[in-house]
Design a protein around this motif. Structure first.
Motif, PDB file in Angstrom:
ATOM      1  N   LEU A 463       0.918  -1.160   0.209  1.00 42.86           N
ATOM      2  CA  LEU A 463       0.061  -0.074  -0.129  1.00 42.86           C
ATOM      3  C   LEU A 463       1.013   1.242   0.120  1.00 42.86           C
ATOM      4  CD1 LEU A 463      -2.713  -1.026   2.471  1.00 42.86           C
ATOM      5  CD2 LEU A 463      -2.901  -0.885  -0.047  1.00 42.86           C
ATOM      6  N   VAL A 464       1.904   1.248   0.662  1.00 45.17           N
ATOM      7  CA  VAL A 464       2.819   2.240   0.831  1.00 45.17           C
ATOM      8  C   VAL A 464       3.483   2.669  -0.456  1.00 45.17           C
ATOM      9  CG1 VAL A 464       4.896   3.433   1.928  1.00 45.17           C
ATOM     10  CG2 VAL A 464       3.264   2.310   3.435  1.00 45.17           C
ATOM     11  N   PHE A 470       1.725   5.815  -7.503  1.00 46.92           N
ATOM     12  CA  PHE A 470       1.001   6.661  -8.180  1.00 46.92           C
ATOM     13  C   PHE A 470       0.863   8.048  -7.937  1.00 46.92           C
ATOM     14  CE2 PHE A 470      -0.655   2.172  -8.199  1.00 46.92           C
ATOM     15  CZ  PHE A 470      -1.000   2.068  -9.730  1.00 46.92           C
ATOM     16  N   GLY A 471       1.333   8.363  -6.828  1.00 49.72           N
ATOM     17  CA  GLY A 471       1.423   9.944  -6.386  1.00 49.72           C
ATOM     18  C   GLY A 471       2.363  10.858  -7.123  1.00 49.72           C
ATOM     19  N   GLY A 472       3.225   9.942  -7.807  1.00 47.75           N
ATOM     20  CA  GLY A 472       4.296  10.637  -8.890  1.00 47.75           C
ATOM     21  C   GLY A 472       3.386  10.911 -10.058  1.00 47.75           C
ATOM     22  N   LEU A 483       1.522  14.104  -5.383  1.00 50.30           N
ATOM     23  CA  LEU A 483       2.197  14.375  -4.376  1.00 50.30           C
ATOM     24  C   LEU A 483       3.335  15.472  -4.669  1.00 50.30           C
ATOM     25  CD1 LEU A 483       2.804  10.789  -3.040  1.00 50.30           C
ATOM     26  CD2 LEU A 483       1.106  12.462  -2.116  1.00 50.30           C
ATOM     27  N   PRO A 484       3.530  16.331  -3.625  1.00 49.17           N
ATOM     28  CA  PRO A 484       4.515  17.496  -3.923  1.00 49.17           C
ATOM     29  C   PRO A 484       5.898  17.020  -4.092  1.00 49.17           C
ATOM     30  CG  PRO A 484       3.866  17.269  -1.504  1.00 49.17           C
ATOM     31  CD  PRO A 484       3.298  16.325  -1.938  1.00 49.17           C
ATOM     32  N   TYR A 485       6.232  16.161  -5.249  1.00 53.28           N
ATOM     33  CA  TYR A 485       7.659  15.681  -5.414  1.00 53.28           C
ATOM     34  C   TYR A 485       8.300  16.978  -5.978  1.00 53.28           C
ATOM     35  CZ  TYR A 485       6.671  10.645  -4.519  1.00 53.28           C
ATOM     36  OH  TYR A 485       6.375   9.630  -3.977  1.00 53.28           O
ATOM     37  N   SER A 493       7.586  15.155 -12.471  1.00 51.59           N
ATOM     38  CA  SER A 493       8.579  15.188 -11.736  1.00 51.59           C
ATOM     39  C   SER A 493       9.656  14.436 -12.043  1.00 51.59           C
ATOM     40  CB  SER A 493       7.730  14.574 -10.442  1.00 51.59           C
ATOM     41  OG  SER A 493       8.844  14.496  -9.286  1.00 51.59           O
ATOM     42  N   LEU A 494      11.022  14.961 -12.019  1.00 49.64           N
ATOM     43  CA  LEU A 494      12.236  14.168 -12.362  1.00 49.64           C
ATOM     44  C   LEU A 494      12.801  13.751 -10.839  1.00 49.64           C
ATOM     45  CD1 LEU A 494      13.636  16.996 -14.813  1.00 49.64           C
ATOM     46  CD2 LEU A 494      12.075  14.828 -15.295  1.00 49.64           C
ATOM     47  N   PHE A 495      12.155  14.053  -9.886  1.00 49.31           N
ATOM     48  CA  PHE A 495      12.728  13.297  -8.728  1.00 49.31           C
ATOM     49  C   PHE A 495      12.395  11.698  -8.775  1.00 49.31           C
ATOM     50  CE2 PHE A 495      11.781  11.816  -4.170  1.00 49.31           C
ATOM     51  CZ  PHE A 495      12.688  12.291  -3.610  1.00 49.31           C
TER      52      PHE A 495
END
Length: 529
Positions: A463-464, A470-472, A483-485, A493-495
């Motif tokens: 789950l984590v 998926f937050g990316g 998510l605030p990446y 996001s390139l993070f």
């Protein structure tokens, strides 16, 4: 002609007649402009592969599940090396290497060394343990450690990855066959799929392994035959390499640097780790490991296959450099319509016609060698880890063998339908590879190496990892960045959030398992008889 010889040749002869009549029908009744020399060459290639696959059925010691899925665990080292290498060196591997070499610079040609390292890491840390416990599939240690229900969740990324990979391979195989012989793509996909599915169902892993020998030899021979002719059209290797270095500068190196990558530096490392560690939790890899005669053979074949994969990429890189250096207009030739067409375009236009037929046949061989492996792998997991524990736990080995053969047809047909109806198969396959890395790899590591890992930790880790992955966001699924990446450019996001998700899932399994030991004691791995 001796009776035994006739029995071996009969499948190939029958297939030659069928393909010949089919080609004549297409040419004369539908007025499809077939290239007969190329079509005849592909006919003989397909007939040869099918004949070898049919012959492999006689090598099986029985029709049980272990004979079909694991060749009775009697695969010799040289044959295991061939089938392992051929499975990794598929059409996407070869085509993608040439494509990225020509269009993005060597620094972005990550697949050859990334997959080679995945085989090395798998051989050093995973192969011996998996083979020692005599597992049947990748999912067996997960089932023993975490239970059937948790494994059913983890089965989804494993199955979807194999299914979409098969569809992508069949699309590439049909496109290649169509380019060689002039067939329309849907017809070429269906012909290629039927032949591949048929010999895989007949011979199981023996068929896949024996045909891989022919396919890998043809791949190496064909690409090395093409390379000097392609370089000759660009003034030779020295001139082509000088032009390439001038065009790409720091990006003309395999080593990453901030000068070459700029804002994409950490994104490069994210994909590099995805290739290395995400290339391990695949059934196509462990099927060969588990079919080896012993644990030492499993380790050696992984290490040697890693070297073979690197060698197979060399001619593809050189062809990509030649494509970049070629002055297509001065040569009076049409340039490649897109970067993905680099390899077939060079083979078709920068070589003599007879070399082009052999070269395109080599590409087809590379593609087919991965298609049969993927179909068998997905069928093995579906039969052994879904049908056996959930539908018929008391099924005999002979009964499971029949289920494996049926699943080969079911999954093969499903992949064919996807290949015929979905245009973004490659994007879906890359997405599944991403999910295998983020969701499946942490669970596999903990199942094999953490004796305190339990089902609660596995579910929490899943789950984590899913939340962070998926937050990316994902363009293929239409999911925005949630998510605030940091390091966001053009909404992407390139993070390195994929590696962040994988590591977070791994730590979650370790921590939650220890916090819940009192209520959910861990299960231990045991050898399968």
């Amino acid at each position: 002609m001796p009776l035994q010889t006739w029995r071996l040749l009969r499948p190939s002869i029958v297939l030659l007649v069928i393909l010949g009549l089919g080609g004549a029908y297409l040419h004369f009744f539908t007025e499809q402009p077939l290239s007969w020399p190329a079509y005849l060459a592909m006919m003989f290639f397909y007939a040869l592969i099918f004949g070898v696959g049919a012959y492999a059925a006689s090598l099986r010691q029985g029709n049980d599940s272990e004979s079909l899925m694991l060749a009775g665990r009697q695969l010799p080292l040289f044959l295991a090396i061939f089938t392992m290498s051929a499975t990794w060196v598929g059409g996407g591997y070869i085509n993608g290497t040439a494509e990225y070499t020509a269009s993005a610079g060597l620094v972005w040609v990550q697949a050859p060394w990334g997959y080679a390292l995945s085989l090395v890491v798998g051989g050093l840390f995973f192969a011996r343990r998996m083979r020692t416990y005599r597992f049947h599939t990748l999912l067996d240690p997960l089932e023993q450690r975490f239970g059937k229900r948790t494994t059913a969740l983890l089965f989804l990324p494993a199955l979807s990855g194999e299914l979409f990979w098969t569809a992508a391979i069949l699309t590439a195989l049909g496109t290649t066959f169509g380019a060689i012989a002039g067939l329309d793509t849907p017809t070429a996909i269906m012909v290629s799929a039927i032949i591949t599915i048929a010999y895989t169902a007949l011979g199981g892993l023996w068929a896949v392994a024996l045909t891989d020998v022919i396919q890998l030899l043809l791949l190496f021979g064909g690409l090395w035959l093409v390379t000097p002719y392609a370089l000759e059209q660009t003034g030779g290797w020295t001139a082509a390499w000088a032009d390439y270095q001038q065009a790409y500068g720091a990006a003309a190196s395999l080593l990453p640097s901030r000068e070459a990558l700029g804002a994409y530096y950490w994104n490069w490392w994210d994909y590099a780790l995805l290739l290395i560690f995400g290339g391990i939790p695949w059934q196509v890899y462990f099927q060969r490991v588990l079919s080896s005669k012993d644990a030492d053979t499993a380790v050696r074949l992984s290490l040697i296959a890693g070297v073979v994969c690197l060698l197979a990429a060399v001619p593809a890189v050189m062809i990509g450099i030649a494509a970049h250096a070629a002055d297509w207009t001065a040569l009076g030739l049409p340039p490649p319509p897109d970067a993905a067409s680099t390899l077939p375009w060079v083979v078709r236009y920068l070589t003599p016609s007879w070399v082009g037929i052999i070269g395109l046949g080599a590409i087809a061989a590379a593609v087919m060698s991965s298609a049969d492996s993927s179909i068998l792998s997905a069928s093995s997991m579906a039969s052994w880890n879904v049908f056996r524990p959930l539908v018929q736990p008391e099924a005999s080995s002979a009964r499971l063998g029949k289920v494996v053969q049926r699943m080969i047809w079911i999954i093969g047909v499903a992949a064919t339908l996807i290949a015929l109806n979905i245009q973004s198969v490659y994007e879906l396959w890359f997405l599944c590879s991403d999910f295998v890395y983020c969701l499946l790899f942490p669970a596999l590591v903990c199942a094999l190496f953490d004796p305190k890992a339990n089902s609660t930790g596995a579910v929490a880790g899943l789950l984590v990892a899913a939340f962070l992955r998926f937050g990316g966001g994902d363009a293929t699924l239409g999911i925005p960045l949630l998510l605030p990446y940091p390091m966001v450019e053009d909404g992407v996001s390139l993070f390195p959030f994929r590696t962040t998700a994988m590591l977070s899932g791994l730590l979650t399994i370790v921590i939650v398992s220890r916090l819940t030991l009192r209520w959910y004691p861990p299960k231990q791995l045991k050898k399968i008889d």
